[in-house]
Design an enzyme around this catalytic site. Structure first.
Site, PDB file in Angstrom:
ATOM      1  N   ILE A   1       0.825  -1.212   0.000  1.00  0.00           N
ATOM      2  CA  ILE A   1       0.000   0.000   0.000  1.00  0.00           C
ATOM      3  C   ILE A   1       0.863   1.269   0.000  1.00  0.00           C
ATOM      4  O   ILE A   1       0.436   2.316  -0.487  1.00  0.00           O
ATOM      5  CB  ILE A   1      -1.001  -0.016   1.185  1.00  0.00           C
ATOM      6  CG1 ILE A   1      -2.196   0.890   0.847  1.00  0.00           C
ATOM      7  CG2 ILE A   1      -0.353   0.388   2.492  1.00  0.00           C
ATOM      8  CD1 ILE A   1      -3.403   0.651   1.700  1.00  0.00           C
TER       9      ILE A   1
ATOM     10  N   ASN B   1      -3.580   1.904  15.383  1.00  0.00           N
ATOM     11  CA  ASN B   1      -4.117   1.564  16.716  1.00  0.00           C
ATOM     12  C   ASN B   1      -4.567   2.867  17.388  1.00  0.00           C
ATOM     13  O   ASN B   1      -4.329   3.954  16.846  1.00  0.00           O
ATOM     14  CB  ASN B   1      -3.086   0.802  17.558  1.00  0.00           C
ATOM     15  CG  ASN B   1      -1.803   1.598  17.708  1.00  0.00           C
ATOM     16  OD1 ASN B   1      -1.846   2.790  18.020  1.00  0.00           O
ATOM     17  ND2 ASN B   1      -0.669   0.967  17.456  1.00  0.00           N
TER      18      ASN B   1
ATOM     19  N   GLY C   1       2.921  -4.191  11.316  1.00  0.00           N
ATOM     20  CA  GLY C   1       2.124  -4.464  10.113  1.00  0.00           C
ATOM     21  C   GLY C   1       2.088  -3.288   9.152  1.00  0.00           C
ATOM     22  O   GLY C   1       3.083  -2.589   8.927  1.00  0.00           O
ATOM     23  N   VAL C   2       0.896  -3.050   8.639  1.00  0.00           N
ATOM     24  CA  VAL C   2       0.752  -2.010   7.623  1.00  0.00           C
ATOM     25  C   VAL C   2       1.033  -0.616   8.226  1.00  0.00           C
ATOM     26  O   VAL C   2       1.558   0.280   7.558  1.00  0.00           O
ATOM     27  CB  VAL C   2      -0.626  -2.112   6.934  1.00  0.00           C
ATOM     28  CG1 VAL C   2      -1.747  -1.677   7.834  1.00  0.00           C
ATOM     29  CG2 VAL C   2      -0.662  -1.363   5.630  1.00  0.00           C
ATOM     30  N   ASP C   3       0.696  -0.460   9.491  1.00  0.00           N
ATOM     31  CA  ASP C   3       0.912   0.806  10.202  1.00  0.00           C
ATOM     32  C   ASP C   3       2.412   1.150  10.197  1.00  0.00           C
ATOM     33  O   ASP C   3       2.831   2.268   9.829  1.00  0.00           O
ATOM     34  CB  ASP C   3       0.398   0.610  11.644  1.00  0.00           C
ATOM     35  CG  ASP C   3       0.236   1.917  12.398  1.00  0.00           C
ATOM     36  OD1 ASP C   3       0.391   2.977  11.770  1.00  0.00           O
ATOM     37  OD2 ASP C   3      -0.045   1.870  13.614  1.00  0.00           O
TER      38      ASP C   3
ATOM     39  N   GLY D   1      -4.999  -8.568  10.145  1.00  0.00           N
ATOM     40  CA  GLY D   1      -3.659  -9.037  10.495  1.00  0.00           C
ATOM     41  C   GLY D   1      -3.598  -9.375  11.977  1.00  0.00           C
ATOM     42  O   GLY D   1      -4.308 -10.267  12.467  1.00  0.00           O
TER      43      GLY D   1
HETATM   44  P1  ADP Z   1      -4.568  -4.939  11.960  1.00  0.00           P
HETATM   45  O1  ADP Z   1      -3.876  -4.636  13.251  1.00  0.00           O
HETATM   46  O2  ADP Z   1      -5.691  -3.985  11.653  1.00  0.00           O
HETATM   47  O3  ADP Z   1      -4.965  -6.365  11.847  1.00  0.00           O
HETATM   48  P2  ADP Z   1      -2.208  -5.357  10.276  1.00  0.00           P
HETATM   49  O4  ADP Z   1      -1.252  -4.330   9.805  1.00  0.00           O
HETATM   50  O5  ADP Z   1      -1.679  -6.370  11.242  1.00  0.00           O
HETATM   51  O6  ADP Z   1      -3.461  -4.553  10.866  1.00  0.00           O
HETATM   52  O7  ADP Z   1      -2.824  -6.113   9.039  1.00  0.00           O
HETATM   53  C1  ADP Z   1      -3.839  -5.626   8.220  1.00  0.00           C
HETATM   54  C2  ADP Z   1      -3.668  -6.169   6.824  1.00  0.00           C
HETATM   55  O8  ADP Z   1      -2.679  -5.383   6.163  1.00  0.00           O
HETATM   56  C3  ADP Z   1      -3.179  -7.609   6.778  1.00  0.00           C
HETATM   57  O9  ADP Z   1      -4.008  -8.327   5.855  1.00  0.00           O
HETATM   58  C4  ADP Z   1      -1.759  -7.500   6.277  1.00  0.00           C
HETATM   59  O10 ADP Z   1      -1.419  -8.610   5.441  1.00  0.00           O
HETATM   60  C5  ADP Z   1      -1.828  -6.249   5.445  1.00  0.00           C
HETATM   61  N1  ADP Z   1      -0.546  -5.550   5.212  1.00  0.00           N
HETATM   62  C6  ADP Z   1       0.585  -5.565   5.926  1.00  0.00           C
HETATM   63  N2  ADP Z   1       1.519  -4.774   5.361  1.00  0.00           N
HETATM   64  C7  ADP Z   1       0.945  -4.247   4.237  1.00  0.00           C
HETATM   65  C8  ADP Z   1       1.392  -3.354   3.204  1.00  0.00           C
HETATM   66  N3  ADP Z   1       2.616  -2.839   3.203  1.00  0.00           N
HETATM   67  N4  ADP Z   1       0.505  -3.052   2.201  1.00  0.00           N
HETATM   68  C9  ADP Z   1      -0.752  -3.545   2.204  1.00  0.00           C
HETATM   69  N5  ADP Z   1      -1.221  -4.373   3.148  1.00  0.00           N
HETATM   70  C10 ADP Z   1      -0.390  -4.730   4.152  1.00  0.00           C
END
Ligand code: ADP
Length: 343
Positions: A10, A23, A31-33, A118
């Site tokens: 993303i 969060n 993760g994505v954050d 995630g």
């Molecule tokens: P949450 O805490 O809301 O579960 P996560 O970051 O752990 O958030 O995961 C949310 C989704 O984002 C997961 O399906 C994960 O595979 C996905 N994800 C992680 N990194 C990226 C990225 N760089 N781009 C897009 N999606 C991502």
């Protein structure tokens, strides 16, 4: 296409806004954050510090800093417990609030990760369904292109039952048509018919051509004109006729087809418009045509449904089940690595 499922990171998306699965502190995490904060740089964290956190189900907006996106919309998804603690309503609210913020800031393109799917543990197939339902509802009333970004294929899951039903349907139909002729003969213990030698076949073509030359001489220009005047209804004419017959408005039809307004106007104003196969099929799905009518509509655009490719069989599967939800069809196409319906 107003709603697209894509596989990407993303942080690489060139859109007006990317949504961050944050969060409640909004001060970064894993993760994505973490990926978004790393790519955006320290400026993002500094702006987040003054926002005073964010409640679960709500969303806040910041600049995009070093990201290709202009904005980051931070939303806090629910931690999944057992599905009985209001998780779904909270997740729906994340998508709704984020889309409302994007609209307020005149964003034309927005990319979402699968929020909560995630570390927060929301079952991926259900998280995807919530995302698709809320986004597609929003797109019925709003013009925007929304991407659901799937990071890795393993993270993507449609319901197991649907997946296995489709896999079975593909097996039943795909194998039949792909049975090799010689193997089939062996299986049936039948001799193979000899193939006509190439040269002999070419000779026949030459004869055909000379016959054609004679005919051509006899074909007066007027005849050709007359034939051309009998040309069939075009794709665009059939589409507009079907929209009227179904009592739909144009907007209802192109939105249900996941086609944007500009493309629809082009098709509407050019009776000879030749759509791509996914576009033609998207309209057939939107109009809820039967298989026969779908074939007819495809023919107008110069295409056919065949059992020689998975894409066609998956479409056939959904039509034969009477399931005309384009977003569910696209989920399945994506799961089977096929191109999606729409523009
Ligand atoms: P949450 O805490 O809301 O579960 P996560 O970051 O752990 O958030 O995961 C949310 C989704 O984002 C997961 O399906 C994960 O595979 C996905 N994800 C992680 N990194 C990226 C990225 N760089 N781009 C897009 N999606 C991502």
């Amino acid at each position: 296409m107003p709603l697209e499922i894509v596989r990407n990171d993303i942080t690489k998306m060139k859109v007006d806004a990317v949504v961050n699965a944050a969060n409640e502190s909004l001060l970064g995490g894993g993760g994505v954050d973490g990926a978004i904060h790393r790519a955006a740089g320290a400026g993002l964290l500094a702006e987040c510090r003054i926002l005073g956190g964010c409640k679960t189900g709500k969303a806040k907006i910041t600049g995009g800093y070093n990201l290709p996106a202009k904005y980051v919309i931070h939303t806090v998804g629910p931690i999944y417990d057992d599905g009985k603690h209001g998780e779904k309503a909270l997740l729906e609210s994340c998508y709704r609030e984020s889309l409302a913020l994007a609209k307020e800031h005149n964003c034309e393109t927005v990319a979402f990760p699968l929020i909560s799917s995630g570390v927060y543990g929301y079952p991926k197939d259900q998280a995807l369904k919530v995302a698709i339902d809320v986004i597609s509802d929003f797109l019925l009333e709003n013009e925007m292109t929304v991407y659901i970004v799937i990071f890795d294929k393993a993270a993507y899951k449609i319901s197991e039952k649907l997946f296995s039903d489709i896999a079975e349907y593909i097996d039943d139909n795909y194998v039949d048509e792909h049975t090799d002729y010689s193997r089939e003969c062996m299986r049936m213990n039948a001799p193979m018919a000899p193939m006509a030698p190439r040269r002999a076949r070419r000779k026949k073509t030459e004869v055909d051509l000379s016959e054609m030359c004679d005919c051509k001489a006899m074909l007066a220009e007027d005849d050709l004109d007359a034939k051309l005047r009998q040309i069939d209804e075009s794709f665009s004419q059939m589409l507009l006729r079907k929209i009227d017959e179904k009592g739909m408005t144009d907007a209802e039809c192109y939105k249900k087809a996941n086609i944007d307004r500009k493309l629809f106007s082009k098709i509407r104003s050019d009776i000879h418009y030749k759509p791509s196969k996914p576009t033609a099929l998207a309209f057939a799905i939107s109009l809820e045509l039967s298989l026969l009518e779908t074939e007819d509509m495809l023919r107008k655009a110069g295409f056919a449904l065949s059992h020689s490719n998975k894409f066609d069989i998956i479409i056939e599967y959904f039509i034969s089940k009477g399931n005309y939800n384009i977003f569910e069809i696209n989920e399945a196409l994506f799961a089977f690595d096929q191109s999606l319906l729409g523009a």
